[in-house]
Design an enzyme around this catalytic site. Structure first.
Site, PDB file in Angstrom:
ATOM      1  N   CYS A   1       0.843  -1.192   0.000  1.00 13.23           N
ATOM      2  CA  CYS A   1       0.000   0.000   0.000  1.00 13.23           C
ATOM      3  C   CYS A   1       0.883   1.248   0.000  1.00 13.23           C
ATOM      4  CB  CYS A   1      -0.888   0.017   1.231  1.00 13.23           C
ATOM      5  SG  CYS A   1      -2.067  -1.347   1.296  1.00 13.23           S
TER       6      CYS A   1
ATOM      7  N   GLU B 150       0.747   3.817   1.873  1.00 14.08           N
ATOM      8  CA  GLU B 150       1.158   4.233   3.214  1.00 14.08           C
ATOM      9  C   GLU B 150       2.432   3.508   3.644  1.00 14.08           C
ATOM     10  OE1 GLU B 150      -3.446   4.233   3.438  1.00 14.08           O
ATOM     11  OE2 GLU B 150      -1.882   3.206   2.307  1.00 14.08           O
TER      12      GLU B 150
ATOM     13  N   ARG C 292     -10.116  11.376  -5.981  1.00 11.55           N
ATOM     14  CA  ARG C 292     -10.892  10.721  -4.913  1.00 11.55           C
ATOM     15  C   ARG C 292     -10.602  11.294  -3.533  1.00 11.55           C
ATOM     16  NH1 ARG C 292      -9.685   4.964  -4.685  1.00 11.55           N
ATOM     17  NH2 ARG C 292      -7.786   5.402  -5.855  1.00 11.55           N
TER      18      ARG C 292
ATOM     19  N   CYS D  61      -6.040   0.716   5.214  1.00  9.76           N
ATOM     20  CA  CYS D  61      -6.577  -0.629   5.409  1.00  9.76           C
ATOM     21  C   CYS D  61      -6.158  -1.161   6.786  1.00  9.76           C
ATOM     22  CB  CYS D  61      -6.098  -1.562   4.298  1.00  9.76           C
ATOM     23  SG  CYS D  61      -4.345  -2.005   4.396  1.00  9.76           S
TER      24      CYS D  61
ATOM     25  N   TRP E 198       2.011  -5.574  18.414  1.00 12.08           N
ATOM     26  CA  TRP E 198       2.946  -6.592  17.934  1.00 12.08           C
ATOM     27  C   TRP E 198       4.210  -6.520  18.772  1.00 12.08           C
ATOM     28  CZ3 TRP E 198       7.405  -5.358  14.592  1.00 12.08           C
ATOM     29  CH2 TRP E 198       8.105  -6.493  14.188  1.00 12.08           C
TER      30      TRP E 198
END
Length: 136
Positions: free
Chosen positions: A61, A63, A89, A95, A134
């Site tokens: 992605c 990002e 857009r 995500c 994580w």
């Protein structure tokens, strides 16, 4: 749940414009591939950009590419990130994978995203209220 949602600053609008310029200059075209550009700001004010590599395997992605660009340039502390879609857009939400990476590497980063009231920024931790950090 109370969130940290806030109106955009001039720096936020500049970051959006940086990402828009990246995606406008590098879009994949009109063949159904949705290109996204991203920009991230370091604590020193420098901006780093990225573009997604759309691929059937789920390429990186925008990002994540922008985060890698910042890291490769020596930026370790980041303040804000935005992703912008091609063809006008505007800002798009990260995500789930991007949200997890942002939270794990930059838990104090603000994310610019679309809302019903227009683009706003919010702390990544507010996008991940029940996150499991994580730990390598």
């Amino acid at each position: 749940m109370q969130t940290s949602m806030r109106d955009l600053t001039d720096d936020d609008r500049e970051l959006i414009e940086h990402a828009r310029q990246i995606v406008d200059a590098n879009t994949d075209g009109v063949d159904g591939v949705h290109t996204v550009g991203a920009a991230v700001r370091g604590v020193d004010g420098r901006m780093y950009g990225g573009i997604n590599l759309h691929h059937f395997t789920g390429g990186p992605c925008a990002e994540l590419v922008a985060l890698a660009h910042a890291r490769a340039s020596g930026a370790r502390e980041l303040t804000t990130i935005v992703a912008v879609g091609n063809f006008g857009r505007g800002p798009v939400s990260p995500c789930g994978r991007d949200r997890q990476v942002l939270f794990d590497y930059h838990p104090d980063i603000r994310v610019i995203l679309p809302t019903l009231a227009g683009a706003k920024s919010v702390w990544i931790r507010d996008l991940m209220p029940l996150v499991t950090p994580w730990t390598p």
